[in-house]
Structures are given as C-alpha cells and as structure tokens.
Design a protein around this motif. Structure first.
Motif, PDB file in Angstrom:
ATOM      1  N   MET A 125     -42.136 -10.751  -9.805  1.00 44.37           N
ATOM      2  CA  MET A 125     -41.563  -9.608  -9.108  1.00 44.37           C
ATOM      3  C   MET A 125     -41.210  -9.931  -7.655  1.00 44.37           C
ATOM      4  O   MET A 125     -40.411  -9.230  -7.026  1.00 44.37           O
ATOM      5  CB  MET A 125     -42.550  -8.433  -9.152  1.00 44.37           C
ATOM      6  N   ASP A 126     -41.760 -11.026  -7.123  1.00 45.29           N
ATOM      7  CA  ASP A 126     -41.512 -11.396  -5.727  1.00 45.29           C
ATOM      8  C   ASP A 126     -40.535 -12.566  -5.579  1.00 45.29           C
ATOM      9  O   ASP A 126     -40.286 -13.021  -4.459  1.00 45.29           O
ATOM     10  CB  ASP A 126     -42.832 -11.775  -5.045  1.00 45.29           C
ATOM     11  N   MET A 127     -39.989 -13.059  -6.682  1.00 41.51           N
ATOM     12  CA  MET A 127     -39.181 -14.279  -6.613  1.00 41.51           C
ATOM     13  C   MET A 127     -37.774 -14.055  -6.082  1.00 41.51           C
ATOM     14  O   MET A 127     -37.153 -14.968  -5.554  1.00 41.51           O
ATOM     15  CB  MET A 127     -39.106 -14.938  -7.998  1.00 41.51           C
ATOM     16  N   ASP A 128     -37.212 -12.886  -6.281  1.00 46.09           N
ATOM     17  CA  ASP A 128     -35.857 -12.615  -5.810  1.00 46.09           C
ATOM     18  C   ASP A 128     -34.852 -13.645  -6.347  1.00 46.09           C
ATOM     19  O   ASP A 128     -34.048 -14.209  -5.596  1.00 46.09           O
ATOM     20  CB  ASP A 128     -35.822 -12.581  -4.280  1.00 46.09           C
ATOM     21  N   LEU A 129     -34.936 -13.889  -7.657  1.00 43.82           N
ATOM     22  CA  LEU A 129     -33.994 -14.810  -8.300  1.00 43.82           C
ATOM     23  C   LEU A 129     -32.630 -14.150  -8.430  1.00 43.82           C
ATOM     24  O   LEU A 129     -32.524 -12.916  -8.416  1.00 43.82           O
ATOM     25  CB  LEU A 129     -34.501 -15.204  -9.688  1.00 43.82           C
ATOM     26  N   PRO A 130     -31.552 -14.941  -8.551  1.00 44.50           N
ATOM     27  CA  PRO A 130     -30.229 -14.350  -8.778  1.00 44.50           C
ATOM     28  C   PRO A 130     -30.247 -13.467 -10.025  1.00 44.50           C
ATOM     29  O   PRO A 130     -30.913 -13.775 -11.014  1.00 44.50           O
ATOM     30  CB  PRO A 130     -29.329 -15.584  -8.987  1.00 44.50           C
ATOM     31  N   LYS A 131     -29.519 -12.339  -9.984  1.00 52.51           N
ATOM     32  CA  LYS A 131     -29.519 -11.418 -11.110  1.00 52.51           C
ATOM     33  C   LYS A 131     -28.859 -12.029 -12.346  1.00 52.51           C
ATOM     34  O   LYS A 131     -28.982 -11.488 -13.451  1.00 52.51           O
ATOM     35  CB  LYS A 131     -28.824 -10.112 -10.731  1.00 52.51           C
ATOM     36  N   GLU A 132     -28.175 -13.148 -12.177  1.00 52.34           N
ATOM     37  CA  GLU A 132     -27.545 -13.829 -13.322  1.00 52.34           C
ATOM     38  C   GLU A 132     -28.543 -14.702 -14.072  1.00 52.34           C
ATOM     39  O   GLU A 132     -28.167 -15.464 -14.961  1.00 52.34           O
ATOM     40  CB  GLU A 132     -26.372 -14.684 -12.843  1.00 52.34           C
ATOM     41  N   CYS A 133     -29.818 -14.610 -13.733  1.00 50.61           N
ATOM     42  CA  CYS A 133     -30.861 -15.446 -14.343  1.00 50.61           C
ATOM     43  C   CYS A 133     -32.020 -14.562 -14.794  1.00 50.61           C
ATOM     44  O   CYS A 133     -32.345 -13.566 -14.145  1.00 50.61           O
ATOM     45  CB  CYS A 133     -31.348 -16.489 -13.342  1.00 50.61           C
ATOM     46  N   LEU A 134     -32.637 -14.918 -15.921  1.00 49.96           N
ATOM     47  CA  LEU A 134     -33.824 -14.219 -16.410  1.00 49.96           C
ATOM     48  C   LEU A 134     -34.835 -15.237 -16.924  1.00 49.96           C
ATOM     49  O   LEU A 134     -34.491 -16.105 -17.736  1.00 49.96           O
ATOM     50  CB  LEU A 134     -33.459 -13.249 -17.534  1.00 49.96           C
ATOM     51  N   ILE A 135     -36.078 -15.150 -16.441  1.00 46.82           N
ATOM     52  CA  ILE A 135     -37.164 -15.953 -17.010  1.00 46.82           C
ATOM     53  C   ILE A 135     -37.676 -15.184 -18.222  1.00 46.82           C
ATOM     54  O   ILE A 135     -38.272 -14.109 -18.081  1.00 46.82           O
ATOM     55  CB  ILE A 135     -38.302 -16.168 -15.987  1.00 46.82           C
ATOM     56  N   CYS A 136     -37.428 -15.703 -19.414  1.00 45.99           N
ATOM     57  CA  CYS A 136     -37.756 -14.935 -20.610  1.00 45.99           C
ATOM     58  C   CYS A 136     -39.022 -15.423 -21.314  1.00 45.99           C
ATOM     59  O   CYS A 136     -39.551 -14.721 -22.186  1.00 45.99           O
ATOM     60  CB  CYS A 136     -36.579 -14.917 -21.579  1.00 45.99           C
ATOM     61  N   ALA A 137     -39.527 -16.595 -20.972  1.00 47.87           N
ATOM     62  CA  ALA A 137     -40.781 -17.092 -21.544  1.00 47.87           C
ATOM     63  C   ALA A 137     -41.245 -18.282 -20.726  1.00 47.87           C
ATOM     64  O   ALA A 137     -40.464 -18.890 -19.981  1.00 47.87           O
ATOM     65  CB  ALA A 137     -40.586 -17.498 -23.002  1.00 47.87           C
ATOM     66  N   TYR A 138     -42.537 -18.596 -20.853  1.00 47.66           N
ATOM     67  CA  TYR A 138     -43.033 -19.831 -20.251  1.00 47.66           C
ATOM     68  C   TYR A 138     -44.199 -20.336 -21.085  1.00 47.66           C
ATOM     69  O   TYR A 138     -44.860 -19.576 -21.810  1.00 47.66           O
ATOM     70  CB  TYR A 138     -43.423 -19.651 -18.784  1.00 47.66           C
ATOM     71  N   VAL A 139     -44.413 -21.646 -21.012  1.00 42.46           N
ATOM     72  CA  VAL A 139     -45.481 -22.293 -21.776  1.00 42.46           C
ATOM     73  C   VAL A 139     -46.410 -22.987 -20.796  1.00 42.46           C
ATOM     74  O   VAL A 139     -45.966 -23.750 -19.931  1.00 42.46           O
ATOM     75  CB  VAL A 139     -44.912 -23.308 -22.791  1.00 42.46           C
ATOM     76  N   ARG A 140     -47.701 -22.712 -20.938  1.00 41.50           N
ATOM     77  CA  ARG A 140     -48.721 -23.373 -20.126  1.00 41.50           C
ATOM     78  C   ARG A 140     -49.728 -24.015 -21.086  1.00 41.50           C
ATOM     79  O   ARG A 140     -50.347 -23.315 -21.879  1.00 41.50           O
ATOM     80  CB  ARG A 140     -49.408 -22.377 -19.200  1.00 41.50           C
ATOM     81  N   GLY A 141     -49.820 -25.328 -21.027  1.00 37.03           N
ATOM     82  CA  GLY A 141     -50.651 -26.025 -22.006  1.00 37.03           C
ATOM     83  C   GLY A 141     -50.021 -25.896 -23.385  1.00 37.03           C
ATOM     84  O   GLY A 141     -48.858 -26.242 -23.579  1.00 37.03           O
ATOM     85  N   ASP A 142     -50.762 -25.339 -24.331  1.00 35.18           N
ATOM     86  CA  ASP A 142     -50.245 -25.153 -25.685  1.00 35.18           C
ATOM     87  C   ASP A 142     -49.901 -23.712 -25.992  1.00 35.18           C
ATOM     88  O   ASP A 142     -49.580 -23.380 -27.130  1.00 35.18           O
ATOM     89  CB  ASP A 142     -51.292 -25.640 -26.716  1.00 35.18           C
ATOM     90  N   GLU A 143     -49.959 -22.836 -24.980  1.00 36.44           N
ATOM     91  CA  GLU A 143     -49.786 -21.408 -25.235  1.00 36.44           C
ATOM     92  C   GLU A 143     -48.495 -20.897 -24.615  1.00 36.44           C
ATOM     93  O   GLU A 143     -48.164 -21.208 -23.468  1.00 36.44           O
ATOM     94  CB  GLU A 143     -50.979 -20.626 -24.689  1.00 36.44           C
TER      95      GLU A 143
END
Length: 448
Positions: A394-412
């Motif tokens: 919520m604090d990243m202020d990424l360009p609106k043309e981008c969406l972080i839709c998932a991330y993987v940490r370790g095996d999860e």
C-alpha cells in the motif's frame, strides 16, 4: 544494451521488435535485402546485410563485443555456428533457435557444455507445450506457470450466465489464494480495482497458487469446456508431432490428419494409440468420416495461417466443440478471435517472451506476452536494496499500469494484500502494460 539478432524472418522480426521497444540497441543481420528492408522501414533498429555465420560479420564494429546475440534463422547449424563465433568475438551471451526436437532433447547438454550456448529456443516445442497446458485446464484460453509451477495464471472468457458477472471485485467470493488480476474488454487492458466488475465476454486473468487455480478453473467447466477426450490435429509438422505425442501419453484419443505421406508416416510411428491419417484437411468428406463433429477440440497447425483459419471455421461448421489455431502473423490473432476461433496462439510471441526474459536478466526469470503484446506477466526476483524491498504494498506507489498479483517466498505462494511486505529473494509475479515494462522493472531490480 546492444543485442544482435541473426535472421530477419518471422521470429527474428518479433524478437527485434520487442527488444527495440525496450529501448535496447538492436542490430539485425540477414543476407536477404528484401527482408532487411521490411525491418528497416518498420523498426527502430540498425540493419546489416551479411552472412550471420561469418567471422567477417562478427568482426564488424557494430557486432563485435555486443552484450548478446540471438540466432533465429531456420537453420540449426547456422544458428549454432553464429553462437560459437559470437563468443569468440567477445559477445557475452548467446541464444539459438534449435528447430530439431530430437537434436535439442539429445544434445542440449552437449551444446551448452561444448559451444557455451546460454539459451536454446524451440518455438514449435513451446507452442505444443502451451496448447497442451490449455487443453488440460478446463475453460482456459491461456495458462502460464511461474516459480517452478507454484503460481499459475489462468485466462478465461466470462460468460453471461457466470455468477461472477457484474459483482464488484471487492465483493467477489474468490478462493483465498486466487486474485482477479487483469481484464481485457474490447481489446482494452484494465488493471482492476475493488469497484471494477467483470462483464460478459471479458477476457479475465486469474492468478494464484497452482493448486487453488486448478480447483477454481473447474468451476468454468460447466460452460461447455472440459478436459478433452477426443482431439483432432490437422498438420503434422514439428508442433503437431510434439503435441500429438504429449496427448497420446495422457490417454487422450488423438487423430492427426496430414496430407504429406512422409510426415504422416513419421507421426504414426510416434503414437502408441493415436491414429495418423494421410489426407487433405480441407476435404469435408474426410473430416466428416473421421468424426470432426464429435471432436472435443480441433487444433489447426498447418504452415499457412489463412488455411488454419479456414480449417477452424470449417470444423466449427461441422460441429467441433472447440478450435485452436497456431499463427505466425501476430496481426491475425485479433481477426481470428473475432470470427469465432476459440483460441489463437502465436509461436513467435511465445518464443520471444523467453528471449525477452533472458535479455532482461538482472532478476527477471520469465516473461509471458499477453493479448498480442499489449501486456505481459513477469516473474522477477526482488533484489536487495531495490525500491520495493521492505515496503508494504500500500506504500509502494507503483505505476498504475502495474499490479503485483502474487509472490513466492521459499516454497509457499501468496496472493498479496495492501499489508504484504516483499523481501529480497521473493519471486514476484506482475501484470504490466507492455510499454511500461522497462520503467516498472527498475522498482524491483534496483537498476538506475
């Protein structure tokens, strides 16, 4: 970054176009002046009419010492030689198109060890793999896997009877590990927010943990799509052979129609229970006799885009439930979808995505090019010291043309919320509008 593309054919053109759109310094080499003229008139690249597998060419001041060379000609031998010469002329990385599937599978390690080819691409194999993944996922228009299969992208067309229609996304009861990440409506890309809604005929992209996406996708099977039992393939080239073998091993009833007798013989020898028929795929009597109307899916894989379109429409007319077409010309994708072909895939874009990911490196693991190069799904490893490390989404202020839709940490795998914090080493899966990709990557790789 300076990248040399050997070969100005269909694949070479697509690779050069994508790389030049990233503001990379691209040199295209071919000994066919007519092909080079097309490249020169349409792309912002440097062209050189020369033999790409010649030491003299590699010594040219615009080529010697380049960052990367991509050999995309129709000759495996030419591509291998070009990569060997490139390394001897101080070019750091090399990528080669290898068309012979048997040669690629048996000699991949040998090529890497002895000729130091960093990336080997086979568009036909990539296309067969992609079609197989789509067929094995109910109601899918597209399927992409990320993070060694831990995260899956699933594209489907929203139908009028869907319970997802006209409900604000913030009110949708999606599984916890599934996110509605991207919408294409009337060829327009929408990065959705909570108040956006899915409408009939939208192409919707859902992303999440692979197991959850697999279960979620089955909800769409009632719309008329399911894992196929009977598949008819028209065309037994490299893609047709690779796909038929995959389906045959998965106990799908496969029929292949090919008018070339030698190709028919070759594919017949590869199949255990599938059937190869030597005949003309445009022969209505033959198609009717071989049960095209009872096929769950008809896959058109001839070398002629227009013929593939005609075959798909003919199959639909005769009662086929679903059609898939492979095209060379990217501009045909939208046309074919408009006239009723269910799924259209471009071998060039599938292969070019792998090359684009390799060219970016610096944490970029894979790139899937979506909707005729309007958007892309990217897997990137968050670098230490990058802008996004340690920040809440919520604090990243990424360009609106981008969406972080998932991330993987370790095996999860995780679907993020506004409170999620990315750490160095996380694998983030992003949706990005194509022309903003270079800008967005800087947030994750830390490059100036």
């Amino acid at each position: 970054m300076r990248i040399v593309v050997i070969g100005a054919g269909k694949l070479g053109y697509s690779v050069a176009e994508l790389l030049s759109n990233e503001q990379m310094d691209v040199v295209v080499v071919d000994n066919d002046e007519e092909r080079l003229e097309t490249v020169k008139n349409t792309l912002d690249v440097l062209t050189l009419c020369a033999n790409g597998a010649s030491p003299v060419t590699m010594s040219d001041t615009d080529i010697f010492g380049a960052d990367m060379l991509v050999a995309t000609t129709n000759s495996d031998e030419t591509n291998i030689i070009a990569c060997i010469l490139a390394k001897k002329h101080k070019i750091t990385y090399t990528a080669a198109r290898i068309r012979d599937l048997e040669f690629l599978s048996e000699a991949r390690g040998y090529l890497k060890e002895n000729f130091d080819i960093d990336l080997m691409i086979n568009p036909e194999y990539i296309t067969a793999r992609e079609i197989n993944r789509i067929l094995m996922t109910p109601a899918a228009l597209n399927v992409e896997d990320f993070a060694q299969g831990r995260v899956r992208l699933f594209e489907t067309k929203i139908r009028e009877a869907s319970p997802l229609v006209n409900v604000p996304l913030k009110d949708l009861q999606l599984p916890q590990d599934v996110l509605a990440g991207l919408i294409f409506r009337d060829r327009r890309m929408i990065i959705p927010h909570g108040d956006d809604r899915l409408l009939p005929r939208d192409n919707a992209f859902f992303v999440g943990a692979s197991a959850e996406i697999e279960k979620f996708s089955k909800q769409f099977a009632g719309t008329g799509s399911a894992v196929p039992e009977r598949v008819l393939i028209i065309g037994a080239g490299r893609t047709g052979r690779a796909l038929a073998r995959r389906l045959d091993k998965q106990d799908v009833k496969v029929k292949v129609i090919e008018k070339d007798a030698e190709r028919s013989r070759r594919i017949a020898e590869l199949l255990d229970s599938g059937i190869a028929i030597c005949g003309d795929g445009t022969d209505i009597d033959l198609l009717t006799q071989e049960g095209v109307g009872e096929a769950d899916v008809v896959v058109c894989l001839t070398d002629d885009d227009r013929l593939n379109l005609m075959l798909a429409l003919l199959a639909k007319h005769l009662g086929a439930a679903r059609t898939i077409v492979r095209v060379a010309r990217i501009e045909y994708v939208e046309l074919m979808e408009k006239v009723g072909v269910d799924i259209v895939l471009s071998s060039r874009l599938l292969a070019a995505g792998d090359i684009l990911a390799f060219a970016r490196r610096g944490g970029v693991v894979s790139v899937a090019i979506l909707e005729g190069a309007k958007a892309e799904a990217v897997e990137v490893i968050v670098q230490a010291g990058s802008y996004v490390e340690g920040k809440k989404l919520m604090d990243m202020d990424l360009p609106k043309e981008c969406l972080i839709c998932a991330y993987v940490r370790g095996d999860e795998a995780f679907v993020p919320t506004g409170q999620s914090v990315l750490q160095a080493g996380d694998r983030a899966i992003l949706f990005i509008r194509m022309d903003y990709a270079k800008k967005v990557m800087k947030y994750f790789t830390g490059k100036a």
